[in-house]
Write an enzyme that holds these catalytic residues in place. Structure first.
Site, PDB file in Angstrom:
ATOM      1  N   ASP A   1       0.833  -1.183   0.000  1.00  0.00           N
ATOM      2  CA  ASP A   1       0.000   0.000   0.000  1.00  0.00           C
ATOM      3  C   ASP A   1       0.883   1.254   0.000  1.00  0.00           C
ATOM      4  O   ASP A   1       1.858   1.344   0.752  1.00  0.00           O
ATOM      5  CB  ASP A   1      -0.880  -0.027   1.250  1.00  0.00           C
ATOM      6  CG  ASP A   1      -1.899   1.081   1.294  1.00  0.00           C
ATOM      7  OD1 ASP A   1      -2.766   1.120   0.410  1.00  0.00           O
ATOM      8  OD2 ASP A   1      -1.831   1.911   2.220  1.00  0.00           O
TER       9      ASP A   1
ATOM     10  N   GLU B   1       1.492  -0.461  -5.151  1.00  0.00           N
ATOM     11  CA  GLU B   1       0.572   0.630  -5.435  1.00  0.00           C
ATOM     12  C   GLU B   1       1.488   1.845  -5.595  1.00  0.00           C
ATOM     13  O   GLU B   1       1.982   2.377  -4.598  1.00  0.00           O
ATOM     14  CB  GLU B   1      -0.415   0.838  -4.303  1.00  0.00           C
ATOM     15  CG  GLU B   1      -1.386   1.974  -4.585  1.00  0.00           C
ATOM     16  CD  GLU B   1      -2.297   2.278  -3.401  1.00  0.00           C
ATOM     17  OE1 GLU B   1      -3.489   2.574  -3.638  1.00  0.00           O
ATOM     18  OE2 GLU B   1      -1.823   2.249  -2.254  1.00  0.00           O
TER      19      GLU B   1
END
Length: 606
Positions: free
Chosen positions: A315, A350
């Site tokens: 993330d 990401e």
């Protein structure tokens, strides 16, 4: 650096924790609510203590003494029970409470205690069970299984539910190559949620990076390990979504739960001492700090060695390469590549955060995969009628404009997706022109404002058969485009059968029917269509995993397209055609795109 955490040996149990600025540290052992404190000894930046006997199963935590001066970034308070950053199991979930941030308020009754883990032999080293070009299936463990009618009630909402035959059968029907589990390590709710009667349902607010959440994984490491083995037995890999960019201790108004009370230097600070906020969460872990990098590496090693995990999605991954600016040659990348346990794992970034220069799509190491939001946005805009054929062709062929020119047969690094957990569901993309996040308690100001979505004339639910038919055609066109694209593809759980979140595009705080998968309302016809697409793609996995250096672009009549054809293709069909690779025995791949008929047709010839 010493081995940190609680380690059970043949004759004794050793505890070690990093707290370089502390004046004193105590190990706190619990028998029920009765606490016994043991003074630890300094050993450089760490503190350690060895106690006789096998203490597996014992509940413990730490307390630390030192300066309390938030303006000077010191948060030592012996009244705070602190969770071991190296804990792997906890006895309860985190709860949000104002006392966590008030000096002198004891928190032993509200903070989880770590559990000393029994010695566990590492699993035999095995290759990662995933190949580029396959289908990644993103799911929220609780939301995916909590309403599944065939899963026993006591298993619903847990990691163990993923090993149930009904769940495995669904994954096999879709030809899923790997499940990507949204965070399953222990997290705490954001401070603003409890007053609203809401909770964090996604888990992107962790406190202990490798401690499994007791609500999602009540059986601890053994439960995760057994579930991974069951998925592996069906040929399905397991990827974990890890949050190494910030912790749930939040900004200066947040609580003292773990790192903040032990080693606040783990968080990145500006020259004036203020917390850096490259995550939008108030604090950012400092990957220029070797101790932070080692915590991240040890976390990954733990999940690979003891649970059999095949890879990770990171993330807000640019944070991992900041020191403070993004560096494509950051030490964490070299550390992963040099590690015998991690070098062959699937690594998915990401590739953006909100810090300066935070958008880094295409800039991660060559062996990493990257979420490609350009694919998501451009494909949506094409089918909405706002983008041309040329852009769609680039996205179909692997986004070479993003990832650069590749030699023939190079692996494609793009992870193509149309919807993810943080945004509209795919069905809502064609049913809502605007977000509807009123249930989040922020006056519909949260979540993405521009979604490149549309509603086919009616905002939200409709009973008009013409509207429903148009939406179904749009969904099939979008899904067909996804499954026809070069690269790895990702599907979010429920999008294969039309799951809706009632127009909520930021359902992180909706642990309720808004955020749960409604298995009773599934569109079986759409589900069968996706299963057909995936089966066809699965049969040509090698072709989809590579930049198609042998791709040909043909008109609907089979003629090679000219510049003039490209300039006049809007509303007409064209064919994306790949010749077979010599020596593979594979046949040709033909994909026909026709915007006017909302059609994507994939044909494979032997």
């Amino acid at each position: 650096m010493k081995e940190l955490g609680a380690v059970v040996g043949a004759q004794a149990t050793r505890f070690a924790v990093r707290a370089p600025q502390a004046d004193a540290v105590w190990l706190c052992l619990f028998d029920g609510d009765e606490e016994t404190r043991h003074a630890m000894q300094r050993a450089g930046p760490e503190w350690e203590l060895e106690l006789p006997g096998n203490l597996a199963g014992t509940r413990y935590g730490y307390r630390a003494l030192g300066e309390w001066s938030p303006t000077r970034q010191h948060w030592f308070d012996p009244a705070k029970l602190l969770v071991d950053p190296y804990a792997v199991e906890l006895d309860r979930r985190f709860v949000q409470d104002p006392r966590l941030g008030i000096y002198g308020e004891d928190t032993a009754d509200i903070v989880p205690r770590a559990i000393v883990a029994a010695p566990c032999a590492p699993l035999p080293k095995a290759a990662a069970r995933f190949a580029r070009g396959g289908l990644v299936y993103e799911l929220n463990v609780r939301g995916f299984t909590i309403r599944h009618p065939d899963v026993p009630e006591h298993l619903r909402g847990t990691v163990a539910a993923l090993a149930h035959p009904a769940v495995l059968a669904h994954l096999k029907k879709l030809s899923v190559h790997a499940v990507e589990l949204m965070p399953i390590v222990a997290w705490v709710d954001e401070r603003h949620l409890p007053p609203l009667g809401l909770v964090n349902a996604w888990g992107y607010n962790p406190v202990a990076m490798m401690a499994l959440d007791p609500g999602l994984c009540p059986g601890g490491v053994a439960e995760l390990r057994e579930t991974v083995a069951a998925l592996h037995a069906e040929g399905i890999g397991v990827l974990l979504d890890l949050v190494f960019n910030h912790s749930g201790e939040s900004d200066t108004g947040g609580g003292v739960l773990s790192l903040r009370g032990l080693d606040n230097a783990a968080y990145a600070h500006a020259p004036d001492g203020t917390l850096i906020n490259d995550t939008g969460c108030g604090n950012t872990l400092d990957f220029a700090n070797p101790a932070v990098r080692e915590l991240a590496l040890d976390t990954m090693r733990h999940f690979v060695a003891h649970c059999g995990i095949d890879g990770f999605r990171f993330d807000l991954a640019p944070v991992m390469a900041r020191g403070p600016g993004f560096d494509p040659a950051a030490p964490i990348f070299a550390g992963i590549e040099a590690d015998p346990l991690l070098a062959d794992r699937v690594l998915i970034a990401e590739p953006w955060d909100i810090g300066p220069g935070g958008y880094q799509l295409g800039n991660f190491p060559a062996h990493w995969l990257e979420w490609n939001d350009r694919f998501r946005d451009d494909v949506r805009r094409f089918w909405k009628g706002e983008e041309g054929i040329g852009v769609l062709a680039t996205r179909l062929a692997g986004s070479s404009d993003v990832f650069g020119p590749h030699q023939p047969h190079s692996d494609c690094r793009s992870v193509n997706f149309l919807a993810a957990h943080d945004g509209f569901t795919l069905a809502d993309v064609v049913a809502y022109a605007h977000r509807h996040n009123e249930a989040n308690g922020e006056n519909n100001r949260d979540g993405h404002g521009e979604n490149h979505s549309w509603n086919n004339g009616v905002e939200g639910p409709s009973h008009d058969p013409r509207v429903l038919a148009a939406r179904k055609a749009d969904l099939k066109a979008l899904l067909g485009t996804l499954f026809a694209s070069t690269g790895t593809i990702m599907l979010t759980a429920g999008d294969e059968f039309g799951r809706s979140q009632q127009g909520n595009n930021n359902a992180y705080c909706q642990d309720n029917p808004i955020g749960w998968v409604d298995w009773a309302a599934r569109d079986s016809e759409l589900e069968d269509y996706v299963a057909m697409l995936s089966a066809k793609r699965h049969g040509r996995l090698r072709s989809f995993a590579r930049f198609p250096d042998k791709v040909r672009w043909l008109t609907a009549e089979g003629r090679l397209m000219t510049v003039a054809d490209w300039e006049h293709m809007n509303g007409h069909s064209f064919i994306y055609d790949a010749e077979p690779e010599e020596g593979t025995g594979e046949g040709e791949l033909r994909v026909e795109i026709c915007r006017a008929r909302h059609l994507v047709d994939i044909d494979f010839t032997a």
